[in-house]
Design a protein around this motif. Structure first.
Motif, mmCIF file in Angstrom:
data_model
loop_
_atom_site.group_PDB
_atom_site.id
_atom_site.type_symbol
_atom_site.label_atom_id
_atom_site.label_comp_id
_atom_site.label_asym_id
_atom_site.label_seq_id
_atom_site.Cartn_x
_atom_site.Cartn_y
_atom_site.Cartn_z
ATOM 1 N N THR A 146 -2.350 2.058 5.135
ATOM 2 C CA THR A 146 -2.075 0.883 4.205
ATOM 3 C C THR A 146 -3.092 0.809 3.267
ATOM 4 O OG1 THR A 146 -3.410 -0.143 5.907
ATOM 5 C CG2 THR A 146 -1.129 -0.196 6.340
ATOM 6 N N VAL A 147 -4.408 1.557 3.145
ATOM 7 C CA VAL A 147 -5.334 1.684 2.306
ATOM 8 C C VAL A 147 -5.605 2.697 1.535
ATOM 9 C CG1 VAL A 147 -7.834 1.386 1.990
ATOM 10 C CG2 VAL A 147 -6.579 -0.185 3.612
ATOM 11 N N TRP A 157 -5.765 2.130 -5.561
ATOM 12 C CA TRP A 157 -4.901 1.344 -5.008
ATOM 13 C C TRP A 157 -5.091 -0.143 -5.604
ATOM 14 C CZ3 TRP A 157 -1.275 2.039 -0.922
ATOM 15 C CH2 TRP A 157 -1.236 3.571 -0.422
ATOM 16 N N GLU A 158 -5.452 -0.979 -4.677
ATOM 17 C CA GLU A 158 -5.699 -2.436 -5.181
ATOM 18 C C GLU A 158 -7.104 -2.795 -5.281
ATOM 19 O OE1 GLU A 158 -5.992 -2.810 -0.573
ATOM 20 O OE2 GLU A 158 -4.954 -1.461 -2.079
ATOM 21 N N PHE A 159 -7.879 -1.741 -5.285
ATOM 22 C CA PHE A 159 -9.375 -2.117 -5.551
ATOM 23 C C PHE A 159 -9.729 -2.026 -7.005
ATOM 24 C CE2 PHE A 159 -9.232 0.529 -1.531
ATOM 25 C CZ PHE A 159 -9.033 -0.490 -0.701
ATOM 26 N N LYS A 160 -9.864 -3.431 -7.577
ATOM 27 C CA LYS A 160 -9.803 -3.508 -9.081
ATOM 28 C C LYS A 160 -11.170 -4.121 -9.270
ATOM 29 C CE LYS A 160 -5.479 -2.483 -9.354
ATOM 30 N NZ LYS A 160 -4.976 -1.165 -9.924
ATOM 31 N N TYR A 207 -9.329 3.050 -11.143
ATOM 32 C CA TYR A 207 -8.984 2.274 -9.889
ATOM 33 C C TYR A 207 -8.060 3.034 -9.096
ATOM 34 C CZ TYR A 207 -11.389 -1.560 -12.519
ATOM 35 O OH TYR A 207 -12.292 -2.380 -13.233
#
Length: 352
Positions: free
Chosen positions: A33-34, A155-158, A153
Motif C-alpha cells: 500500500t506504500v 506515491w503520495e509523499f509530496k 515525488y
C-alpha cells in the motif's frame, strides 16, 4: 553473474528498499500500500548499511534502524590551507574521529528545510567514494537546484521537507535516462550524508547508482569499482558526471594547461561542475595524493582556490590553496565541455 534477488536485503543495520516508480505485485501477488518492491539484478551482499572497510561501528534499534554510528578516518585536507571567513575548515593532515549524527527517523527533508542542495549536506564516509561526492558537491555548487531535477515525488509523499521515499533518475553510459528507482530514507541514510536528519539526497544518488551493474562504475558484484578495474579511479570522476548529469565531460591533463587556460577553467567553477584528482606523490599543497576534490570557488585577485574534501564532509570540508600550487598537484581536471547548463525544473523545487 549476479543473482536475481528481491531487494529485501536485511542486514544488521538496515534494509534495502529500492522500488519501482509504478505499483507492482510481488511474487506472492501482494501489492504494497506504500511501496511496491521491484526485483532487480543485484548481488545480495550489497547493503545500504555502513561497510567494514570504512571503520564504522553501528548501533541499531530493535526495529533494525540506525540509532548511532562512528567512523575513524584520515582527513585528505590540504597543508598550507587557509581559513575561510565564516566557514569551519578541515584540520590539516590530521587523523580525526568523526561521530555520525544519529538518524533513527523514518523520514526527513530531502535537501534541508530550504529544499536546496549543498556540499555541507554530503560526506564520503567510505573514503574510496570521494569521486562520487566530489562530483555531487560541484554539481550543487554550480546550482543548488540543479541536482533536484533528478528527483520526483514517490506515491503520495509530496512534502520535500519530510520524505520517507523519493524517485531518483540517473543516466546510463550512453546518456540515456534510466528508469527511475524509488529510494527509501531508511535504506540510504547510513551512507553519504553528513546529517541524514537534515538531508539525504547524497545517499539517494549513491544507492541509485549502485543499483545497476550495467554502469561502467559498478562491477559485477554490484559494488563500485576500484583502481584495479581498468584503472577505474582515474576515470571515476568522468563516469560520475556522465551518469549523474547525462552529459559527456572533458578530462584534462593539468600539465598541458598553461596558466591562462588553467585560471579560465577555475573561474567557471562557481557555476559549472568541476573536480580534480590529485597526483599520488611530490605534492606542493595537498598532503594526501590520489584524492578527489571539488573546486567550489576561485579568486583571481588573491590567486586562491577553495576546495571541498569529501572525506572530511559537511562544512568542515572546505579549505583554500594557492592556484598555481594546485595546478602542480592536479593529475586530472574534470569539467563540462561548456560552462553552464540550465536545468529544467521537475516536481521537487527549491524554496525561494
Amino acid at each position: 553473474m549476479p543473482k536475481k534477488v528481491k531487494i529485501f536485503v536485511l542486514t544488521s543495520a538496515l534494509m534495502i528498499r529500492l522500488a519501482s516508480a509504478k505499483p507492482q505485485k510481488n511474487r506472492d501477488g501482494v501489492v504494497s500500500t506504500v511501496i511496491a518492491y521491484s526485483t532487480v539484478i543485484v548481488d545480495p551482499t550489497i547493503s545500504e548499511s555502513v561497510t567494514p572497510d570504512s571503520s564504522i561501528s553501528v548501533a541499531t534499534s530493535s526495529e533494525g534502524t540506525i540509532s548511532g554510528a562512528s567512523v575513524t578516518t584520515t582527513s585528505a585536507s590540504s597543508i598550507e590551507s587557509t581559513a575561510i571567513s565564516g566557514v569551519e575548515t578541515a584540520d590539516v593532515g590530521t587523523t580525526t574521529t568523526v561521530s555520525a549524527i544519529k538518524a533513527d527517523k523514518t523520514s526527513a527533508p530531502l535537501a534541508g528545510n530550504e529544499v536546496k542542495t549543498g556540499c555541507e549536506q554530503l560526506w564520503a564516509n567510505v573514503p574510496s567514494e570521494d569521486w562520487l561526492f566530489a562530483t555531487l558537491c560541484s554539481w550543487s555548487t554550480a546550482d543548488a537546484s540543479w541536482p533536484l531535477i533528478s528527483f520526483d515525488y514517490a506515491w503520495e509523499f509530496k512534502d520535500p521537507k519530510d520524505l520517507p521515499a523519493v524517485n531518483v533518475s540517473t543516466y546510463d553510459d550512453d546518456l540515456k535516462i534510466r528508469d527511475p528507482l524509488m529510494m527509501s530514507y531508511d535504506g540510504v541514510k547510513g551512507n553519504g550524508n553528513s546529517n541524514a536528519n537534515d538531508a539525504w539526497w547524497g545517499g539517494a544518488f549513491r544507492n541509485a547508482l549502485l543499483s545497476s551493474a550495467s554502469l561502467s562504475m559498478v562491477d559485477t558484484t554490484g559494488k563500485f569499482k576500484n583502481n584495479d578495474d581498468d584503472n577505474f579511479r582515474e576515470w571515476a570522476g568522468y563516469h560520475a558526471l556522465v551518469n549523474l548529469l547525462g552529459m559527456y565531460p572533458v578530462r584534462e591533463d593539468s600539465s598541458q594547461l598553461n596558466k591562462v587556460i588553467w585560471e579560465m577553467w577555475l573561474d567557471k567553477s562557481s557555476f559549472s561542475p568541476m573536480i580534480i584528482l590529485s597526483k599520488t606523490a611530490n605534492l606542493e599543497c595537498l598532503k594526501d595524493g590520489d584524492r578527489y576534490f571539488s573546486i567550489t570557488k576561485s579568486d583571481k585577485d588573491s590567486a586562491k582556490v577553495t576546495l571541498w574534501d569529501p572525506t572530511s564532509g559537511g562544512s568542515s570540508g572546505y579549505f583554500q590553496v594557492d592556484s598555481e600550487d594546485l595546478r602542480e598537484d592536479t593529475l586530472w581536471l574534470f569539467h563540462l565541455d561548456w560552462p553552464r547548463y540550465e536545468p529544467t525544473p521537475r516536481k521537487i523545487k527549491s524554496v525561494n
